[in-house]
Design a protein around this motif. Sequence first.
Motif, PDB file in Angstrom:
ATOM      1  N   LEU A  90      -4.240   1.991   1.189  1.00  0.00           N
ATOM      2  CA  LEU A  90      -4.076   0.840   1.690  1.00  0.00           C
ATOM      3  C   LEU A  90      -4.671   0.807   3.166  1.00  0.00           C
ATOM      4  O   LEU A  90      -5.378  -0.191   3.349  1.00  0.00           O
ATOM      5  CB  LEU A  90      -2.413   0.653   1.933  1.00  0.00           C
ATOM      6  N   ASN A  91      -4.573   1.808   3.831  1.00  0.00           N
ATOM      7  CA  ASN A  91      -5.161   1.852   5.239  1.00  0.00           C
ATOM      8  C   ASN A  91      -6.806   1.613   4.889  1.00  0.00           C
ATOM      9  O   ASN A  91      -7.307   1.063   5.730  1.00  0.00           O
ATOM     10  CB  ASN A  91      -4.948   3.170   5.781  1.00  0.00           C
ATOM     11  N   ASP A  92      -7.403   2.283   4.003  1.00  0.00           N
ATOM     12  CA  ASP A  92      -8.787   2.309   3.960  1.00  0.00           C
ATOM     13  C   ASP A  92      -9.045   0.866   3.643  1.00  0.00           C
ATOM     14  O   ASP A  92      -9.983   0.150   3.937  1.00  0.00           O
ATOM     15  CB  ASP A  92      -9.399   3.067   2.519  1.00  0.00           C
ATOM     16  N   VAL A  93      -8.413  -0.097   2.784  1.00  0.00           N
ATOM     17  CA  VAL A  93      -8.594  -1.525   2.504  1.00  0.00           C
ATOM     18  C   VAL A  93      -8.288  -2.223   3.621  1.00  0.00           C
ATOM     19  O   VAL A  93      -9.033  -3.181   4.123  1.00  0.00           O
ATOM     20  CB  VAL A  93      -7.545  -1.925   1.258  1.00  0.00           C
ATOM     21  N   LYS A  94      -7.297  -2.059   4.454  1.00  0.00           N
ATOM     22  CA  LYS A  94      -6.965  -2.751   5.597  1.00  0.00           C
ATOM     23  C   LYS A  94      -7.964  -2.585   6.566  1.00  0.00           C
ATOM     24  O   LYS A  94      -8.924  -3.572   7.151  1.00  0.00           O
ATOM     25  CB  LYS A  94      -5.951  -2.064   6.233  1.00  0.00           C
ATOM     26  N   ASP A  95      -8.796  -1.330   6.768  1.00  0.00           N
ATOM     27  CA  ASP A  95      -9.761  -1.104   7.827  1.00  0.00           C
ATOM     28  C   ASP A  95     -10.974  -1.930   7.318  1.00  0.00           C
ATOM     29  O   ASP A  95     -11.851  -2.499   7.903  1.00  0.00           O
ATOM     30  CB  ASP A  95     -10.147   0.585   7.773  1.00  0.00           C
ATOM     31  N   ASP A  96     -11.155  -1.694   5.915  1.00  0.00           N
ATOM     32  CA  ASP A  96     -12.545  -2.555   5.392  1.00  0.00           C
ATOM     33  C   ASP A  96     -12.229  -3.836   5.695  1.00  0.00           C
ATOM     34  O   ASP A  96     -13.364  -4.567   6.093  1.00  0.00           O
ATOM     35  CB  ASP A  96     -12.632  -2.011   4.007  1.00  0.00           C
ATOM     36  N   MET A 121       0.845  -0.947  -8.011  1.00  0.00           N
ATOM     37  CA  MET A 121       0.498  -1.117  -6.413  1.00  0.00           C
ATOM     38  C   MET A 121      -0.936  -0.755  -6.184  1.00  0.00           C
ATOM     39  O   MET A 121      -1.499  -1.851  -5.547  1.00  0.00           O
ATOM     40  CB  MET A 121       1.600   0.287  -5.697  1.00  0.00           C
ATOM     41  N   ARG A 122      -1.363   0.316  -6.654  1.00  0.00           N
ATOM     42  CA  ARG A 122      -2.828   0.317  -6.324  1.00  0.00           C
ATOM     43  C   ARG A 122      -3.730  -0.883  -6.994  1.00  0.00           C
ATOM     44  O   ARG A 122      -4.672  -1.215  -6.128  1.00  0.00           O
ATOM     45  CB  ARG A 122      -3.670   1.689  -7.244  1.00  0.00           C
ATOM     46  N   ALA A 123      -3.115  -1.291  -8.306  1.00  0.00           N
ATOM     47  CA  ALA A 123      -4.060  -2.365  -8.708  1.00  0.00           C
ATOM     48  C   ALA A 123      -3.993  -3.714  -7.963  1.00  0.00           C
ATOM     49  O   ALA A 123      -4.825  -4.355  -7.862  1.00  0.00           O
ATOM     50  CB  ALA A 123      -3.618  -2.835 -10.205  1.00  0.00           C
ATOM     51  N   THR A 124      -2.626  -3.768  -7.469  1.00  0.00           N
ATOM     52  CA  THR A 124      -2.434  -4.945  -6.392  1.00  0.00           C
ATOM     53  C   THR A 124      -3.411  -4.777  -5.235  1.00  0.00           C
ATOM     54  O   THR A 124      -4.093  -5.989  -4.821  1.00  0.00           O
ATOM     55  CB  THR A 124      -1.073  -5.048  -5.948  1.00  0.00           C
ATOM     56  N   LEU A 125      -3.492  -3.810  -4.617  1.00  0.00           N
ATOM     57  CA  LEU A 125      -4.237  -3.668  -3.300  1.00  0.00           C
ATOM     58  C   LEU A 125      -5.789  -3.851  -3.816  1.00  0.00           C
ATOM     59  O   LEU A 125      -6.359  -4.396  -3.074  1.00  0.00           O
ATOM     60  CB  LEU A 125      -4.173  -2.064  -2.710  1.00  0.00           C
ATOM     61  N   GLU A 126      -6.302  -3.395  -5.004  1.00  0.00           N
ATOM     62  CA  GLU A 126      -7.736  -3.684  -5.379  1.00  0.00           C
ATOM     63  C   GLU A 126      -8.041  -5.117  -5.494  1.00  0.00           C
ATOM     64  O   GLU A 126      -8.933  -5.741  -5.085  1.00  0.00           O
ATOM     65  CB  GLU A 126      -7.792  -2.925  -6.713  1.00  0.00           C
ATOM     66  N   ARG A 127      -7.062  -5.876  -5.946  1.00  0.00           N
ATOM     67  CA  ARG A 127      -7.011  -7.313  -6.371  1.00  0.00           C
ATOM     68  C   ARG A 127      -7.164  -8.052  -4.826  1.00  0.00           C
ATOM     69  O   ARG A 127      -8.095  -8.634  -4.529  1.00  0.00           O
ATOM     70  CB  ARG A 127      -5.883  -7.817  -7.181  1.00  0.00           C
ATOM     71  N   ILE A 128      -6.116  -7.662  -3.849  1.00  0.00           N
ATOM     72  CA  ILE A 128      -6.342  -8.188  -2.692  1.00  0.00           C
ATOM     73  C   ILE A 128      -7.768  -7.788  -2.198  1.00  0.00           C
ATOM     74  O   ILE A 128      -8.106  -8.813  -1.411  1.00  0.00           O
ATOM     75  CB  ILE A 128      -5.242  -7.570  -1.678  1.00  0.00           C
ATOM     76  N   ARG A 187       0.957 -11.496  10.494  1.00  0.00           N
ATOM     77  CA  ARG A 187       2.382 -11.063  10.220  1.00  0.00           C
ATOM     78  C   ARG A 187       2.730 -11.356   8.870  1.00  0.00           C
ATOM     79  O   ARG A 187       3.659 -10.406   8.298  1.00  0.00           O
ATOM     80  CB  ARG A 187       3.222 -11.599  11.301  1.00  0.00           C
ATOM     81  N   LYS A 188       2.365 -12.382   8.177  1.00  0.00           N
ATOM     82  CA  LYS A 188       2.788 -12.564   6.863  1.00  0.00           C
ATOM     83  C   LYS A 188       1.751 -12.268   6.001  1.00  0.00           C
ATOM     84  O   LYS A 188       1.745 -12.915   4.813  1.00  0.00           O
ATOM     85  CB  LYS A 188       3.547 -13.842   6.800  1.00  0.00           C
ATOM     86  N   GLY A 189       0.720 -11.618   6.492  1.00  0.00           N
ATOM     87  CA  GLY A 189      -0.432 -11.645   5.620  1.00  0.00           C
ATOM     88  C   GLY A 189      -0.321 -10.709   4.409  1.00  0.00           C
ATOM     89  O   GLY A 189       0.595  -9.901   4.435  1.00  0.00           O
ATOM     90  N   GLU A 190      -1.168 -10.859   3.321  1.00  0.00           N
ATOM     91  CA  GLU A 190      -0.868 -10.017   2.142  1.00  0.00           C
ATOM     92  C   GLU A 190      -1.045  -8.764   2.234  1.00  0.00           C
ATOM     93  O   GLU A 190      -0.141  -8.107   1.602  1.00  0.00           O
ATOM     94  CB  GLU A 190      -2.125 -10.564   1.075  1.00  0.00           C
ATOM     95  N   LEU A 191      -1.836  -8.090   3.028  1.00  0.00           N
ATOM     96  CA  LEU A 191      -1.929  -6.636   3.335  1.00  0.00           C
ATOM     97  C   LEU A 191      -0.595  -6.171   4.062  1.00  0.00           C
ATOM     98  O   LEU A 191      -0.297  -5.081   4.101  1.00  0.00           O
ATOM     99  CB  LEU A 191      -3.344  -6.241   4.189  1.00  0.00           C
ATOM    100  N   THR A 192      -0.501  -6.978   5.087  1.00  0.00           N
ATOM    101  CA  THR A 192       1.143  -6.720   5.963  1.00  0.00           C
ATOM    102  C   THR A 192       2.328  -6.577   4.999  1.00  0.00           C
ATOM    103  O   THR A 192       2.895  -5.679   5.060  1.00  0.00           O
ATOM    104  CB  THR A 192       1.287  -7.566   6.969  1.00  0.00           C
ATOM    105  N   GLU A 193       2.471  -7.484   4.047  1.00  0.00           N
ATOM    106  CA  GLU A 193       3.323  -7.539   3.042  1.00  0.00           C
ATOM    107  C   GLU A 193       3.277  -6.220   2.370  1.00  0.00           C
ATOM    108  O   GLU A 193       4.221  -5.515   1.872  1.00  0.00           O
ATOM    109  CB  GLU A 193       3.360  -8.629   2.074  1.00  0.00           C
ATOM    110  N   ALA A 194       2.020  -5.878   1.689  1.00  0.00           N
ATOM    111  CA  ALA A 194       1.692  -4.504   1.037  1.00  0.00           C
ATOM    112  C   ALA A 194       2.243  -3.333   1.884  1.00  0.00           C
ATOM    113  O   ALA A 194       2.827  -2.735   1.116  1.00  0.00           O
ATOM    114  CB  ALA A 194       0.357  -4.545   0.597  1.00  0.00           C
ATOM    115  N   VAL A 195       2.250  -3.316   2.900  1.00  0.00           N
ATOM    116  CA  VAL A 195       2.622  -2.202   3.880  1.00  0.00           C
ATOM    117  C   VAL A 195       4.030  -2.112   3.545  1.00  0.00           C
ATOM    118  O   VAL A 195       4.792  -0.997   3.386  1.00  0.00           O
ATOM    119  CB  VAL A 195       2.226  -2.465   5.338  1.00  0.00           C
ATOM    120  N   ARG A 196       4.821  -3.196   3.802  1.00  0.00           N
ATOM    121  CA  ARG A 196       6.209  -3.171   3.467  1.00  0.00           C
ATOM    122  C   ARG A 196       6.540  -2.640   2.290  1.00  0.00           C
ATOM    123  O   ARG A 196       7.671  -2.105   1.954  1.00  0.00           O
ATOM    124  CB  ARG A 196       6.822  -4.905   3.614  1.00  0.00           C
ATOM    125  N   GLY A 197       5.732  -3.167   1.200  1.00  0.00           N
ATOM    126  CA  GLY A 197       6.030  -2.747  -0.478  1.00  0.00           C
ATOM    127  C   GLY A 197       5.838  -1.149  -0.458  1.00  0.00           C
ATOM    128  O   GLY A 197       6.303  -0.821  -1.614  1.00  0.00           O
TER     129      GLY A 197
END
Length: 340
Positions: free
Chosen positions: A61-67, A1-8, A35-45
Amino acid sequence: MRATLERIHRDALAALEAARSEAEVEQLRIRFLGRKGELTEAVRGLRDVPKSDRPAVGAFLNDVKDDVERRIDSALGALRAAARDRQIAGERVDVTLPGRHHIPGHLHLISQTLDEMVDIFVGLGFSVAQGPDIEDDYHNFTALNVPADHPARDMQDTLFVGEEFLLRTHTSPVQIRVMEQCKPPLRVIAPGACYRHDDDVTHSPMFHQVEGFMVDRHVTFGDLKGVLTLALRRIFGDDTPLRFRASFFPFTEPSAEVDIGCVMCGGRASGCRVCKGTGWLEILGSGMIDPNVFEAVGYDPEAFSGFAFGLAVERVAMLKHQISDIRLFFANDIRFLRQF
Ligand code: DAH
């Protein structure tokens, strides 16, 4: 999951780097945060993340979204500022550009000359009168001591308007009209247009005259000479030589024509072509008002005397400015008119 977030996160930063317009940045906001954005999907994940890891992954995830959000906003801000700068630069007034040139108009040389002549006589106490351009035979001729079959009518090539009326051939009829209306003492000038069946380099079918006359109990030829000398010197210059020469007009007795020293050759003894070798140029007609004229307007010729004169404005302008063809005044060629 962390690796996916870093890629996004990396993808988002790279895509923002490449975005060149506000629309492209807005597309990225939808792609990552919509609403169907990559980071929004990640929240569901997050559901699938083991419970113990969830707080740490959630915080990341929040840090990435904020950034990503912050960077989108600042990219938009920068693009908008750049667009505004471009717009302002396009609208800037260049104060160093040469101004738009407007050529101001001015009075026609004939109007200028006429005004100048009128001013001179007004300065001598004359008032200004006007009469109609379409005259009757009586005021243009008969009352001025030119009866119906008088040969003097041939001197003026009359343009008729029907049976009864004509275009005035001179401004002298205004003398009659003023004297019919007013009692002496009178000092009057009458500037205006005149018309004759005539057309060459020194004659125009329409031209302008300034008529003038003075009537009182004891007006003499000396008054005539004094007033005309002063006026002509004001018009042509103080040193202008003048000559009064006996002549004939039906409405004056005695009559005089006035000559000025030739403006071309300065009146030297041998003369030039303009003055036909005489050194002199005729400038006006004048004389003591004929008793018959006084009788026509009901003045007692025993009680009153007066002088009158008439001069052509075009001739004054031609001599002052050394213009050789009268038709230039009315051809409306801007190259000519602009010079004065
Ligand atoms: N009316 C004359 C002409 O047109 C000019 C003139 C001559 C006027 C003598 C006068 C005058 O008042 O006294 O030729």
